[in-house]
Design a protein around this motif. Structure first.
Motif, PDB file in Angstrom:
ATOM      1  N   TYR A   1      71.443 -94.494  30.231  1.00 51.02           N
ATOM      2  CA  TYR A   1      70.533 -93.725  30.515  1.00 51.02           C
ATOM      3  C   TYR A   1      69.418 -94.132  31.521  1.00 51.02           C
ATOM      4  N   ALA A   2      69.527 -95.581  31.653  1.00 41.77           N
ATOM      5  CA  ALA A   2      67.951 -96.515  32.380  1.00 41.77           C
ATOM      6  C   ALA A   2      69.000 -96.441  33.738  1.00 41.77           C
ATOM      7  N   GLU A   3      67.962 -96.859  34.854  1.00 37.11           N
ATOM      8  CA  GLU A   3      68.137 -96.636  36.132  1.00 37.11           C
ATOM      9  C   GLU A   3      66.976 -98.038  36.473  1.00 37.11           C
ATOM     10  N   PRO A   4      68.181 -98.325  37.639  1.00 33.10           N
ATOM     11  CA  PRO A   4      68.015-100.442  37.418  1.00 33.10           C
ATOM     12  C   PRO A   4      66.618-100.185  38.594  1.00 33.10           C
ATOM     13  N   SER A   5      65.799 -99.056  39.409  1.00 35.83           N
ATOM     14  CA  SER A   5      65.158 -99.315  40.397  1.00 35.83           C
ATOM     15  C   SER A   5      64.104 -98.120  40.318  1.00 35.83           C
ATOM     16  N   TRP A   6      63.857 -97.370  39.290  1.00 32.70           N
ATOM     17  CA  TRP A   6      63.282 -96.265  38.755  1.00 32.70           C
ATOM     18  C   TRP A   6      62.887 -96.433  37.207  1.00 32.70           C
ATOM     19  N   ASP A   7      61.706 -95.303  37.345  1.00 33.82           N
ATOM     20  CA  ASP A   7      62.021 -95.090  35.113  1.00 33.82           C
ATOM     21  C   ASP A   7      62.314 -93.816  35.152  1.00 33.82           C
ATOM     22  N   GLU A   8      62.712 -93.688  34.297  1.00 31.41           N
ATOM     23  CA  GLU A   8      63.150 -92.639  33.797  1.00 31.41           C
ATOM     24  C   GLU A   8      62.585 -91.466  33.899  1.00 31.41           C
ATOM     25  N   ARG A   9      61.646 -91.567  33.062  1.00 31.56           N
ATOM     26  CA  ARG A   9      60.758 -90.389  33.223  1.00 31.56           C
ATOM     27  C   ARG A   9      60.250 -89.913  34.082  1.00 31.56           C
ATOM     28  N   ARG A  10      59.843 -91.034  35.006  1.00 30.09           N
ATOM     29  CA  ARG A  10      59.477 -89.997  36.308  1.00 30.09           C
ATOM     30  C   ARG A  10      60.776 -89.195  37.030  1.00 30.09           C
ATOM     31  N   ILE A  11      61.901 -89.792  36.964  1.00 33.16           N
ATOM     32  CA  ILE A  11      62.854 -88.927  37.127  1.00 33.16           C
ATOM     33  C   ILE A  11      63.183 -87.617  36.443  1.00 33.16           C
ATOM     34  N   ASN A  12      62.808 -87.596  35.508  1.00 29.65           N
ATOM     35  CA  ASN A  12      62.879 -86.270  34.294  1.00 29.65           C
ATOM     36  C   ASN A  12      61.915 -84.829  34.517  1.00 29.65           C
ATOM     37  N   ASN A  13      61.194 -86.083  35.279  1.00 29.98           N
ATOM     38  CA  ASN A  13      59.492 -85.263  36.176  1.00 29.98           C
ATOM     39  C   ASN A  13      59.889 -83.850  37.513  1.00 29.98           C
ATOM     40  N   ILE A  14      60.341 -85.175  38.187  1.00 29.32           N
ATOM     41  CA  ILE A  14      60.681 -84.632  39.179  1.00 29.32           C
ATOM     42  C   ILE A  14      61.939 -83.757  39.178  1.00 29.32           C
ATOM     43  N   ASN A  15      62.567 -83.842  38.342  1.00 26.65           N
ATOM     44  CA  ASN A  15      63.575 -83.146  38.385  1.00 26.65           C
ATOM     45  C   ASN A  15      63.104 -81.409  37.385  1.00 26.65           C
ATOM     46  N   GLN A  16      62.163 -81.631  36.239  1.00 26.11           N
ATOM     47  CA  GLN A  16      62.215 -80.425  35.832  1.00 26.11           C
ATOM     48  C   GLN A  16      61.184 -79.728  36.850  1.00 26.11           C
ATOM     49  N   HIS A  17      60.368 -80.079  37.952  1.00 20.03           N
ATOM     50  CA  HIS A  17      59.460 -80.196  39.476  1.00 20.03           C
ATOM     51  C   HIS A  17      60.771 -79.038  40.145  1.00 20.03           C
ATOM     52  N   PHE A  18      61.934 -80.150  40.718  1.00 20.01           N
ATOM     53  CA  PHE A  18      62.672 -79.062  41.369  1.00 20.01           C
ATOM     54  C   PHE A  18      63.206 -78.290  40.690  1.00 20.01           C
ATOM     55  N   VAL A  19      63.894 -77.873  39.715  1.00 16.56           N
ATOM     56  CA  VAL A  19      65.006 -77.658  38.942  1.00 16.56           C
ATOM     57  C   VAL A  19      64.261 -75.812  39.065  1.00 16.56           C
ATOM     58  N   THR A  20      63.039 -76.147  38.527  1.00 16.07           N
ATOM     59  CA  THR A  20      61.612 -74.995  37.829  1.00 16.07           C
ATOM     60  C   THR A  20      61.121 -74.193  39.587  1.00 16.07           C
ATOM     61  N   ALA A  21      61.548 -74.929  40.986  1.00 12.92           N
ATOM     62  CA  ALA A  21      61.410 -74.494  41.974  1.00 12.92           C
ATOM     63  C   ALA A  21      62.546 -73.451  42.398  1.00 12.92           C
ATOM     64  N   PHE A  22      64.001 -74.408  41.969  1.00 15.13           N
ATOM     65  CA  PHE A  22      64.964 -73.756  43.154  1.00 15.13           C
ATOM     66  C   PHE A  22      65.621 -72.373  42.229  1.00 15.13           C
ATOM     67  N   LEU A  23      66.110 -72.732  40.501  1.00 21.03           N
ATOM     68  CA  LEU A  23      66.026 -72.059  39.650  1.00 21.03           C
ATOM     69  C   LEU A  23      64.704 -70.649  39.602  1.00 21.03           C
ATOM     70  N   GLY A  24      63.606 -70.581  39.835  1.00 21.86           N
ATOM     71  CA  GLY A  24      62.541 -69.794  39.582  1.00 21.86           C
ATOM     72  C   GLY A  24      63.200 -69.064  41.736  1.00 21.86           C
ATOM     73  N   THR A  25      63.344 -69.503  42.199  1.00 22.70           N
ATOM     74  CA  THR A  25      63.890 -68.865  43.559  1.00 22.70           C
ATOM     75  C   THR A  25      65.213 -67.374  43.495  1.00 22.70           C
ATOM     76  N   TYR A  26      66.036 -68.758  42.857  1.00 24.25           N
ATOM     77  CA  TYR A  26      67.261 -67.373  42.727  1.00 24.25           C
ATOM     78  C   TYR A  26      68.087 -66.369  41.163  1.00 24.25           C
ATOM     79  N   LEU A  27      67.239 -66.959  40.329  1.00 21.18           N
ATOM     80  CA  LEU A  27      66.582 -66.192  39.362  1.00 21.18           C
ATOM     81  C   LEU A  27      65.745 -65.490  38.877  1.00 21.18           C
ATOM     82  N   LYS A  28      64.349 -65.848  39.529  1.00 20.43           N
ATOM     83  CA  LYS A  28      63.538 -64.658  39.240  1.00 20.43           C
ATOM     84  C   LYS A  28      62.634 -64.184  40.202  1.00 20.43           C
ATOM     85  N   ALA A  29      63.822 -64.321  41.552  1.00 18.19           N
ATOM     86  CA  ALA A  29      62.956 -63.804  42.822  1.00 18.19           C
ATOM     87  C   ALA A  29      61.193 -64.083  43.726  1.00 18.19           C
ATOM     88  N   GLU A  30      60.640 -65.549  42.440  1.00 23.63           N
ATOM     89  CA  GLU A  30      59.727 -65.843  42.570  1.00 23.63           C
ATOM     90  C   GLU A  30      59.954 -66.783  44.133  1.00 23.63           C
TER      91      GLU A  30
END
Length: 424
Positions: A358-387
């Motif tokens: 689960y862990a990354e040597p150079s990153w806090d995994e919780r930080r990666i999780n938050n960034i993933n949530q941000h960009f996946v929300t933007a991407f899916l919102g664009t193509y599935l909700k026309a946002e």
């Protein structure tokens, strides 16, 4: 001298506080850190979760092939589904997920069950309304609850999210790799069809023509194939060698009519975390040109499982017939998708790989999780909700040059976000 009654009152208060902390942990996987980007925040909807099982009958039992001939069997697939829920009064948005450490048939890493908390209500009543479907495919090895930080988050924003536990590819039932090679894209399509067309508790809640698919590692290998990218003849030869001459995987390769017929236009977009195979000859230029759906790739620049320059980035560059993005975490390795390590994985004496699953040597995994949530929300919102999330998806490539849209001042460092349009 302290009275006995006073002492008992104090002890009861302490025990009650401890129980409350256990019942409602202060930090749960996916919660927003102070520097979480804007779109990482959970949505306004309450979340329910339910485990269901689908059975895909009469499938090729490739693990029992003899002299190239394989019998058939029924593939039972457990699926965890998160969805917008109508909670009853006092119904807690809290769940305990079952997970294990270890790997089946690995004497150095025995199976050890454990639980971790999530923010969803088990078996809650679904909300009214219809929502886009997201199908999630884990890696090898993995589990259907490997990415709860993301699956819960998306459900709170108005998606039905179905994460597959791929038979013979989980921690608990790990088996020959040939099963994962053959069944990964087939499992994804089967579960999607069961949810879209079957009779189940969400039959009236899922939009029937608006689907996104998310895959991590071998899940990435699967979702790209479902999205139109055919596997190479090199994979067909490798697979045949593993199975004593069985050629069933040819149905998923470049220019095969069966693979072309698999494409389902109800699927609108793909998120591929660290997709595997390019460095192993699984993909080639011709096969990648078959990718037909907008795709958001996520990678670590030091990925030593899927590879980066000759691996994930080469897939991104080669998929020239669709619009695509590539988010790169500088100095990260392969674990750019899972939950952070659970506390149990940090106990002395446990196998190191249980933590580094689960862990990354150079990153806090919780930080990666938050960034993933941000960009996946933007991407899916664009193509599935026309946002319109273009401001979040098209910025300066290097995050060190300026603070990216949606990030707090000084917080968007160590990343790149590239974009390529479909070839004219």
């Amino acid at each position: 001298m302290i009275k006995i009654s006073t002492l008992l009152t104090c002890l009861l208060f302490i025990f009650s506080s401890l129980n409350a902390q256990q019942a409602s942990p202060n930090f749960i996987f996916g919660d927003a850190l102070p520097d979480a980007p804007e779109l990482a925040t959970r949505g306004n909807l309450k979340v329910g979760v339910r485990t269901i099982e689908f059975i895909n009958k009469d499938q090729i039992d490739i693990l029992n092939a003899v002299d190239g001939v394989a019998p058939n069997y029924d593939r039972d697939l457990k699926v965890e589904i998160w969805y917008p829920a109508a909670l009853k009064q006092n119904e807690a948005e809290l769940v305990m997920y079952d997970q294990v450490m270890g790997s089946l048939n690995d004497k150095d890493r025995p199976i050890v069950p454990f639980t971790f908390a999530g923010r969803a209500a088990r078996d809650a009543t679904p909300s009214t309304g219809k929502f886009p479907l997201i199908v999630v495919s884990h890696g090898y090895l993995g589990s259907r609850v490997l990415m709860t930080y993301l699956t819960e988050n998306l459900a709170s924003k108005g998606y039905i999210v179905a994460a597959i536990g791929h038979k013979e590819s989980t921690f608990e039932d790990a088996n020959g790799f040939q099963s994962t090679l053959l069944n990964r894209p087939k499992d994804i399509l089967f579960v999607m069809n069961e949810i879209l067309e079957g009779d189940h508790f969400l039959s009236n809640n899922v939009q029937d023509d608006n689907v996104g698919i998310i895959g991590y590692s071998m899940g990435g290998y699967g979702v790209l194939n479902v999205g139109g990218a055919g596997y190479s003849e090199g994979l067909a030869k490798f697979f045949s060698g593993m199975t004593g001459g069985n050629k069933s995987i040819e149905s998923l390769t470049i220019n095969n009519p069966d693979h072309s017929a698999m494409f389902d236009d109800r699927i609108k977009c793909i998120v591929a975390f660290a997709p595997w195979g390019m460095e192993r000859g699984i993909w080639n230029a011709e096969g990648l040109k078959g990718l037909k759906l907008p795709t958001f790739f996520v990678a670590g620049s030091e990925d030593d499982i899927s590879g980066y320059e000759k691996g994930i980035k080469a897939i991104y560059e080669g998929a020239s017939n669709t619009d695509r993005y590539l988010l790169t975490y500088t100095n990260a390795r392969h674990n750019v998708a899972p939950n952070p390590p659970a506390e149990i994985t940090m106990q002395p004496g446990l196998h190191f790989d249980e933590y580094y699953r689960y862990a990354e040597p150079s990153w806090d995994e919780r930080r990666i999780n938050n960034i993933n949530q941000h960009f996946v929300t933007a991407f899916l919102g664009t193509y599935l909700k026309a946002e319109d999330h273009s401001d979040y998806l098209k910025m300066k490539v290097d995050s060190n040059e300026e603070t990216w849209k949606g990030f707090k001042p000084r917080s968007s460092t160590g990343m790149k976000l590239e974009y390529l349009e479909k070839a004219k």
